[in-house]
Design an enzyme around this catalytic site. Sequence first.
Site, short mmCIF file in Angstrom:
data_model
loop_
_atom_site.label_atom_id
_atom_site.label_comp_id
_atom_site.label_asym_id
_atom_site.label_seq_id
_atom_site.Cartn_x
_atom_site.Cartn_y
_atom_site.Cartn_z
N CYS A 170 0.81 -1.22 0.00
CA CYS A 170 0.00 0.00 0.00
C CYS A 170 0.85 1.27 0.00
CB CYS A 170 -0.93 0.01 1.21
SG CYS A 170 -2.02 -1.41 1.22
N HIS A 196 -3.73 7.03 1.02
CA HIS A 196 -3.93 5.70 0.43
C HIS A 196 -5.34 5.26 0.78
CE1 HIS A 196 -4.05 1.49 -0.14
NE2 HIS A 196 -3.92 1.20 1.14
N ASN A 220 -9.99 -0.90 -2.30
CA ASN A 220 -8.58 -0.62 -1.99
C ASN A 220 -7.73 -1.22 -3.11
OD1 ASN A 220 -5.93 -0.94 -1.02
ND2 ASN A 220 -6.61 -1.15 1.10
N1 ACO Z 1 -19.37 -9.51 5.46
C1 ACO Z 1 -20.10 -9.82 6.53
N2 ACO Z 1 -19.54 -10.15 7.71
C2 ACO Z 1 -18.21 -10.18 7.80
C3 ACO Z 1 -17.40 -9.87 6.69
C4 ACO Z 1 -18.02 -9.52 5.48
N3 ACO Z 1 -17.34 -9.21 4.38
N4 ACO Z 1 -16.10 -9.97 7.07
C5 ACO Z 1 -16.10 -10.34 8.35
N5 ACO Z 1 -17.37 -10.47 8.79
C6 ACO Z 1 -17.83 -10.84 10.12
C7 ACO Z 1 -16.80 -11.62 10.90
O1 ACO Z 1 -16.85 -12.98 10.58
C8 ACO Z 1 -17.23 -11.34 12.32
O2 ACO Z 1 -18.31 -12.17 12.64
P1 ACO Z 1 -18.47 -12.76 14.13
O3 ACO Z 1 -18.57 -11.58 15.03
O4 ACO Z 1 -19.71 -13.58 14.04
O5 ACO Z 1 -17.23 -13.56 14.37
C9 ACO Z 1 -17.76 -9.90 12.26
O6 ACO Z 1 -18.05 -9.65 10.88
C10 ACO Z 1 -16.75 -8.90 12.76
O7 ACO Z 1 -15.48 -9.20 12.16
P2 ACO Z 1 -14.24 -8.33 12.43
O8 ACO Z 1 -13.09 -8.86 11.65
O9 ACO Z 1 -14.08 -8.16 13.91
O10 ACO Z 1 -14.74 -7.00 11.78
P3 ACO Z 1 -14.26 -5.55 12.04
O11 ACO Z 1 -15.34 -4.77 12.64
O12 ACO Z 1 -12.91 -5.49 12.66
O13 ACO Z 1 -14.10 -5.04 10.56
C11 ACO Z 1 -12.37 -4.59 8.97
C12 ACO Z 1 -13.18 -5.66 9.70
C13 ACO Z 1 -13.28 -3.76 8.10
C14 ACO Z 1 -11.33 -5.25 8.12
C15 ACO Z 1 -11.74 -3.71 10.06
O14 ACO Z 1 -10.96 -4.48 10.95
C16 ACO Z 1 -10.91 -2.65 9.50
O15 ACO Z 1 -11.42 -1.64 9.08
N6 ACO Z 1 -9.57 -2.85 9.50
C17 ACO Z 1 -8.64 -1.96 8.91
C18 ACO Z 1 -7.87 -2.69 7.95
C19 ACO Z 1 -8.11 -2.24 6.57
O16 ACO Z 1 -8.93 -1.45 6.23
N7 ACO Z 1 -7.32 -2.76 5.74
C20 ACO Z 1 -7.39 -2.38 4.38
C21 ACO Z 1 -6.33 -3.05 3.66
S1 ACO Z 1 -4.80 -2.85 4.39
C22 ACO Z 1 -4.25 -1.37 4.00
O17 ACO Z 1 -4.53 -0.87 2.95
C23 ACO Z 1 -3.46 -0.70 4.99
#
Ligand code: ACO
Length: 335
Positions: A115, A262, A292
Site C-alpha cells: 500500500c 492511500h 482498496n
Molecule cells: N461480510 C459480513 N460479515 C463479515 C465480513 C463480510 N465481508 N467480514 C467479516 N465479517 C464478520 C466476521 O466474521 C465477524 O463475525 P463474528 O462476530 O460472528 O465472528 C464480524 O463480521 C466482525 O469481524 P471483524 O473482523 O471483527 O470486523 P471488524 O469490525 O474489525 O471489521 C475490517 C473488519 C473492516 C477489516 C476492520 O478491521 C478494518 O477496518 N480494518 C482496517 C484494515 C483495513 O482497512 N485494511 C485495508 C487493507 S490494508 C491497507 O490498505 C493498509
Amino acid sequence: MYTSKISGLGSYVPENVVTNDDLSKIMDTNDAWIQERTGIKERRHIKKGDGNSTSIMGVKAAKIALERANLTSDDIELIIFATLSPDMYFPGGGVRVQEMMNMKTIPAIDVRNQCSGFVYAISVADQFIKTGMYKNVLVIGSENHSGGLDMTTRGRGVSVIFGDGAGAAVLTRSEEEGKGILSTHLHSEGAHAKELSLEGPSTEHWVPEIIAENPQENIPYYPYMNGQFVFKNAVVRFSEVINEGLQANNRTASDIDMLIPHQANLRISQFVQKQFKLSDDQVYNNIQKYGNTTAASIPIALTEAWEEGKIKDGDLVVLAAFGSGFTWGSAIIKW
Ligand code: ACO
C-alpha cells in the site's frame, strides 16, 4: 539542486464493476456490512479475457500520463513499477512495461512496498531527479487483486476490500524554487510483517507443501489481514508521517490544500481527516468506487482529484500511505 514536479498523471480501471450485492451472491456478506466498515460500494475486477493484467493496466495509465506531460516514451529515462500483484513471480512489471511501450534499454525498478508502494516509488524517482541523474521518470502503481483473493465466505474479511486498477505519474526535473516534491518520508516496521501478508507460494511455502498441508483455515496462498490491528497501527502511522512531512517543511495542517491518503478504508481516511481538522474538500476519497487498490490507490485518486480541478497551481498536496510490512510514508508537494 534540482526538484521534481509531477508533469503528467493517468489512471485506468477495468470496465467490470463488482458491487457489494454481486459479492453477496457468492459469499455470506452484504452491502450494509461492507459500507459501514469500509465505505466501499463497488470495485473493479479484471474479467478473464478482457486483455488486462497488472502490467497492461500500468501501460494504459502510463500512456495517459505521458500524453498529459507532453512527452513520449522516448523521453523516459527510468521506470519505477510498484505492485504486490505482478504478472509473474519474476521478472517484475517494470521490464514488461518497458517492452510493451517500445522503450529504449532504460532501467526498470520494481518496488515491493504494497500500500505504500507508490509513495516509496515517488521517493526513489525524486532522489534520481534531485541528483541530476535523470530528467523524466515514469512511476506506476498497478494491482490485479481479483485473481488472488479467496472469494468464498472464508475470505470475506479481506476479499470485499480489494479492487483492481492502475495509476501513473511522470516526474520531471524542474528548477523552479519552492515547487514540486518538497520532501518524502519513509518508514517500515518488519516486526508486524505477518499481520497483513500473503505467505505463499514462496520460498518458505512452495506449492507441494501447501497442498500437502491442505489447511482448512488461514490458507497461506490467500492474503491474511489482522484487520483491527492494521486499523490501530494505520491511524497512528498516517498521522505521524503526515506531521513529519509538515514539520520538515515548516508547515502545519492548516496549510494542507489536498490530502490524498492511500485508499485503505474510508473509516481510516475519516479518522485521519478528523485528527487534522480537515474539511471534506481537503481530503480526496474514491474508495467508494474502486475499493482498496493498494499501490494504485494514490495515483488513481491523485489523477481523479486533478481531473476534477481539485488540485490547483500552488496548492500544498500531501500524499500519505500505510500498509503491509508494515511500511508507511508521505510526500509533501507544492503543485
Ligand atoms: N461480510 C459480513 N460479515 C463479515 C465480513 C463480510 N465481508 N467480514 C467479516 N465479517 C464478520 C466476521 O466474521 C465477524 O463475525 P463474528 O462476530 O460472528 O465472528 C464480524 O463480521 C466482525 O469481524 P471483524 O473482523 O471483527 O470486523 P471488524 O469490525 O474489525 O471489521 C475490517 C473488519 C473492516 C477489516 C476492520 O478491521 C478494518 O477496518 N480494518 C482496517 C484494515 C483495513 O482497512 N485494511 C485495508 C487493507 S490494508 C491497507 O490498505 C493498509
